[in-house]
Design an enzyme around this catalytic site. Structure first.
Site, PDB file in Angstrom:
ATOM      1  N   ASN A   1      54.004  41.204  40.382  1.00 18.24           N
ATOM      2  CA  ASN A   1      53.646  40.829  38.998  1.00 18.24           C
ATOM      3  C   ASN A   1      52.988  39.453  38.981  1.00 18.24           C
ATOM      4  OD1 ASN A   1      55.417  42.938  37.410  1.00 18.24           O
ATOM      5  ND2 ASN A   1      56.647  42.096  39.056  1.00 18.24           N
TER       6      ASN A   1
ATOM      7  N   GLY B   1      36.066  42.362  37.905  1.00 20.01           N
ATOM      8  CA  GLY B   1      37.206  41.869  37.106  1.00 20.01           C
ATOM      9  C   GLY B   1      37.164  40.347  37.020  1.00 20.01           C
ATOM     10  N   GLY B   2      35.952  39.803  37.037  1.00 20.85           N
ATOM     11  CA  GLY B   2      35.760  38.354  37.105  1.00 20.85           C
ATOM     12  C   GLY B   2      36.247  37.582  35.886  1.00 20.85           C
TER      13      GLY B   2
ATOM     14  N   TYR C   1      48.653  55.356  36.260  1.00 13.88           N
ATOM     15  CA  TYR C   1      48.100  54.139  36.873  1.00 13.88           C
ATOM     16  C   TYR C   1      48.463  54.106  38.359  1.00 13.88           C
ATOM     17  CZ  TYR C   1      47.924  49.004  37.712  1.00 13.88           C
ATOM     18  OH  TYR C   1      47.677  47.744  38.207  1.00 13.88           O
TER      19      TYR C   1
ATOM     20  N   GLY D   1      39.056  38.497  34.230  1.00 16.60           N
ATOM     21  CA  GLY D   1      40.483  38.791  34.063  1.00 16.60           C
ATOM     22  C   GLY D   1      41.377  37.669  34.564  1.00 16.60           C
ATOM     23  N   LEU D   2      42.659  37.951  34.569  1.00  9.50           N
ATOM     24  CA  LEU D   2      43.674  36.976  35.008  1.00  9.50           C
ATOM     25  C   LEU D   2      43.412  36.520  36.448  1.00  9.50           C
ATOM     26  CD1 LEU D   2      46.569  35.662  34.895  1.00  9.50           C
ATOM     27  CD2 LEU D   2      47.478  37.925  35.450  1.00  9.50           C
ATOM     28  N   VAL D   3      43.240  37.462  37.351  1.00  6.65           N
ATOM     29  CA  VAL D   3      43.072  37.105  38.763  1.00  6.65           C
ATOM     30  C   VAL D   3      41.649  36.606  39.031  1.00  6.65           C
ATOM     31  CG1 VAL D   3      43.362  37.891  41.140  1.00  6.65           C
ATOM     32  CG2 VAL D   3      44.788  38.868  39.345  1.00  6.65           C
ATOM     33  N   GLY D   4      40.657  37.256  38.403  1.00  6.72           N
ATOM     34  CA  GLY D   4      39.260  36.821  38.573  1.00  6.72           C
ATOM     35  C   GLY D   4      39.089  35.371  38.124  1.00  6.72           C
TER      36      GLY D   4
HETATM   37  N1  LIG Z   1      48.382  41.538  36.041  1.00  8.67           N
HETATM   38  C1  LIG Z   1      49.324  41.886  36.902  1.00  8.67           C
HETATM   39  O1  LIG Z   1      50.511  41.544  36.747  1.00  8.67           O
HETATM   40  C2  LIG Z   1      48.954  42.705  38.127  1.00  8.67           C
HETATM   41  C3  LIG Z   1      49.971  42.969  39.075  1.00  8.67           C
HETATM   42  C4  LIG Z   1      49.633  43.641  40.243  1.00  8.67           C
HETATM   43  C5  LIG Z   1      48.331  44.054  40.451  1.00  8.67           C
HETATM   44  N2  LIG Z   1      47.376  43.797  39.520  1.00  8.67           N
HETATM   45  C6  LIG Z   1      45.998  44.238  39.807  1.00  8.67           C
HETATM   46  O2  LIG Z   1      45.215  43.058  39.919  1.00  8.67           O
HETATM   47  C7  LIG Z   1      43.871  43.335  39.504  1.00  8.67           C
HETATM   48  C8  LIG Z   1      43.440  42.296  38.489  1.00  8.67           C
HETATM   49  O3  LIG Z   1      44.307  42.392  37.350  1.00  8.67           O
HETATM   50  P1  LIG Z   1      44.175  41.396  36.112  1.00  8.67           P
HETATM   51  O4  LIG Z   1      45.551  41.255  35.553  1.00  8.67           O
HETATM   52  O5  LIG Z   1      43.365  40.220  36.496  1.00  8.67           O
HETATM   53  O6  LIG Z   1      43.355  42.311  35.101  1.00  8.67           O
HETATM   54  P2  LIG Z   1      42.814  41.912  33.650  1.00  8.67           P
HETATM   55  O7  LIG Z   1      43.155  40.511  33.319  1.00  8.67           O
HETATM   56  O8  LIG Z   1      43.256  43.004  32.716  1.00  8.67           O
HETATM   57  O9  LIG Z   1      41.235  42.002  33.833  1.00  8.67           O
HETATM   58  C9  LIG Z   1      40.626  43.231  34.050  1.00  8.67           C
HETATM   59  C10 LIG Z   1      39.219  42.945  34.476  1.00  8.67           C
HETATM   60  O10 LIG Z   1      38.580  44.196  34.781  1.00  8.67           O
HETATM   61  C11 LIG Z   1      37.344  44.251  34.088  1.00  8.67           C
HETATM   62  N3  LIG Z   1      37.002  45.630  33.775  1.00  8.67           N
HETATM   63  C12 LIG Z   1      37.797  46.571  33.174  1.00  8.67           C
HETATM   64  N4  LIG Z   1      37.086  47.697  32.996  1.00  8.67           N
HETATM   65  C13 LIG Z   1      35.835  47.471  33.498  1.00  8.67           C
HETATM   66  C14 LIG Z   1      34.653  48.258  33.590  1.00  8.67           C
HETATM   67  N5  LIG Z   1      34.599  49.509  33.131  1.00  8.67           N
HETATM   68  N6  LIG Z   1      33.548  47.690  34.139  1.00  8.67           N
HETATM   69  C15 LIG Z   1      33.570  46.423  34.594  1.00  8.67           C
HETATM   70  N7  LIG Z   1      34.660  45.629  34.539  1.00  8.67           N
HETATM   71  C16 LIG Z   1      35.781  46.152  33.983  1.00  8.67           C
HETATM   72  C17 LIG Z   1      37.565  43.454  32.826  1.00  8.67           C
HETATM   73  O11 LIG Z   1      36.312  43.083  32.276  1.00  8.67           O
HETATM   74  P3  LIG Z   1      36.156  42.894  30.665  1.00  8.67           P
HETATM   75  O12 LIG Z   1      36.804  41.589  30.352  1.00  8.67           O
HETATM   76  O13 LIG Z   1      34.703  42.871  30.420  1.00  8.67           O
HETATM   77  O14 LIG Z   1      36.855  44.063  30.043  1.00  8.67           O
HETATM   78  C18 LIG Z   1      38.372  42.271  33.381  1.00  8.67           C
HETATM   79  O15 LIG Z   1      37.503  41.324  33.970  1.00  8.67           O
HETATM   80  C19 LIG Z   1      43.873  44.756  38.975  1.00  8.67           C
HETATM   81  O16 LIG Z   1      43.336  45.622  39.949  1.00  8.67           O
HETATM   82  C20 LIG Z   1      45.339  45.070  38.731  1.00  8.67           C
HETATM   83  O17 LIG Z   1      45.610  46.450  38.884  1.00  8.67           O
HETATM   84  C21 LIG Z   1      47.656  43.129  38.361  1.00  8.67           C
END
Ligand SMILES: NC(=O)c1ccc[n+]([C@@H]2O[C@H](COP(=O)([O-])OP(=O)(O)OC[C@H]3O[C@@H](n4cnc5c(N)ncnc54)[C@H](OP(=O)(O)O)[C@@H]3O)[C@@H](O)[C@H]2O)c1
Length: 313
Positions: free
Chosen positions: A164, A8-9, A135, A11-14
Site C-alpha cells: 500500500n 501514470g505520470g 483488479y 498519479g501518486l507514484v508517477g
Molecule cells: N496506490 C496504491 O496504494 C498502490 C498499491 C500497490 C500498487 N499500486 C499500483 O501502482 C501503480 C500506480 O498507482 P497510483 O496510485 O500512482 O495510481 P493513480 O494515482 O490512480 O494514477 C493513475 C495514473 O494512471 C493514468 N491512467 C489511468 N487510465 C489511463 C489511460 N486510459 N491512459 C493513460 N493513462 C491512464 C492516470 O492518468 P489521468 O490522471 O490522466 O487519469 C494517472 O496518471 C498502479 O499500477 C497501481 O496498480 C498502487
C-alpha cells in the site's frame, strides 16, 4: 541521454518519480504520460506515442486504481481497463524494443488464503480476496504477460509488487480512495464541521505502507541495478506493519483531533492481513533506508493542507 516513459505520470507514484527525477537528470530524460497525453486504452494512440518518444525504458504505472468501494462497485471496469491498458503498453514496448520495462503489480493481488509472510512465488497459489478479484486477476495476467514476452522474445519486462502506497498527489476522493488518503480527507472534513471522525471498520486489520518517494527510489533501483527478470516485492520491513487503528490515530493526532475518533464496526474490514516479505529486495539492497511512517504521514498531511481544496478528490 536515455528516455524513460513513465505511464501514470500524474498519479501518486508517477508524481513521486517526478519529485526524485532530478537525482537522475544526467542520465535520463523522463517523459510523463497521462490519459490526456495518450489514451492507453487505444492501441494505435499508444503505438504512435511510443514510436514518437523512442523510449529506452518504460516505467508502467498507469492503471484503473481504487480502494475497497471502487473495486466492489466497478469490477467490470477494473478488469477491462487494466487488461486493455497493460496489453497495449506491453505490445508497444515490445514493438519499439525497449531495453527494460517495469510493470507494477500490487500486494493486494496475492491469494486471500496463504501462509505469512507472503513471498513472490505465492502470487498464483489461490484466488485473491473476493472484494478486488477483477483488479487482482488483471494484474496477475500482467505478470504472466511479462513472463511470456521474456520467454518467447527475450524481452526484459520486470514486475514489481509494491505494498500500500501513500504520499502527496494521491487520490483523496472519499468513495474511491485508498485508506490513508480517505482517512486524511475524512479527518479534515470532520474537523471543519466539528463532527466525529468516523473510521470505517474495527481498525484491527494490519497493513504495510510505503511512502511514495521511497517507492520511486526503489523503482529507479530496479531500472539501474536489478539485473533479474523475476518479480520482486517492494515493501518496508515486516516489523513496520501497522493496524488501521494506529494509522487513524496518527492522522487524528496530526490534525489535533484525537478525541473525536470513532470506529464504525458495522462497516467491512477487508482482508485481515496481507503481510509480505521484502527478503529478496533486502538481500540485494540491505542498506535502503525507509522513511518512517511518522515522517511520511506528516509530509503527506502537510502537502494536503497546503493544496486543499485543489487536490484529486
Ligand atoms: N496506490 C496504491 O496504494 C498502490 C498499491 C500497490 C500498487 N499500486 C499500483 O501502482 C501503480 C500506480 O498507482 P497510483 O496510485 O500512482 O495510481 P493513480 O494515482 O490512480 O494514477 C493513475 C495514473 O494512471 C493514468 N491512467 C489511468 N487510465 C489511463 C489511460 N486510459 N491512459 C493513460 N493513462 C491512464 C492516470 O492518468 P489521468 O490522471 O490522466 O487519469 C494517472 O496518471 C498502479 O499500477 C497501481 O496498480 C498502487
Amino acid at each position: 541521454m536515455k528516455t524513460i516513459i513513465v505511464t501514470g505520470g500524474t498519479g501518486l507514484v508517477g508524481s513521486a518519480i517526478k519529485q526524485i527525477s532530478c537525482n537522475f537528470a544526467d542520465k535520463y530524460n523522463f517523459v510523463y504520460l497521462d490519459s490526456k497525453t495518450c489514451n492507453l486504452l487505444n492501441y494505435e494512440d499508444t503505438l504512435q506515442y511510443f514510436i514518437q518518444q523512442k523510449p529506452n525504458f518504460v516505467i508502467h504505472l498507469a492503471a484503473n486504481v481504487g480502494g475497497l468501494f471502487k473495486n466492489m462497485e466497478h469490477p467490470v471496469q477494473m478488469l477491462e481497463d487494466n487488461l486493455m491498458i497493460n496489453i497495449n503498453v506491453l505490445k508497444c514496448a515490445h514493438e519499439v524494443k525497449v531495453e527494460k520495462l517495469i510493470a507494477c503489480l500490487s500486494t493486494c493481488i496475492f491469494p486471500d488464503k496463504v501462509s505469512y509472510p507472503i513471498f513472490e512465488k505465492d502470487l498464483h497459489l489461490g484466488p485473491p480476496h473476493f472484494s478486488n478479484a477483477s483488479y487482482a486477476y488483471a494484474k496477475r495476467i500482467l505478470e504472466t504477460h511479462c513472463n511470456s514476452y521474456n520467454s518467447q522474445y527475450g524481452d526484459n519486462f520486470v514486475c514489481i509488487v509494491p505494498t500500500n502506497i501513500y504520499g502527496s498527489h494521491d487520490n483523496f476522493n472519499l468513495q474511491d480512495a485508498h485508506v490513508i488518503p480517505a482517512l486524511i480527507h475524512k479527518c479534515h472534513l470532520a474537523k471543519q464541521t466539528n463532527s466525529k471522525f468516523i473510521v470505517s471498520g474495527s481498525g484491527s486489520p494490519l497493513r504495510q505502507f510505503i511512502y511514495s518517494e521511497d517507492l520511486a527510489n526503489m523503482i529507479m533501483w530496479t531500472i539501474n541495478e536489478y539485473n533479474e527478470k523475476s518479480t520482486i516485492i517492494l515493501s518496508p520491513d515486516e516489523k513496520d506493519e501497522v493496524t488501521i487503528e494506529f494509522v487513524a490515530r496518527k492522522i487524528a493526532k496530526e490534525f489535533n483531533y484525537e478525541e473525536f475518533i470513532e470506529f464504525d464496526t458495522t462497516k467491512a474490514d477487508g482482508q485481515y492481513k496481507k503481510s509480505v516479505s521484502n527478503q529478496k529486495f533486502r538481500h540485494l539492497n540491505p542498506n535502503f533506508e525507509f522513511t518512517s511512517f511518522s515522517d511520511g504521514i506528516q509530509k503527506t498531511i502537510s502537502w494536503f493542507n497546503q493544496k486543499y481544496p485543489n487536490i484529486r478528490k
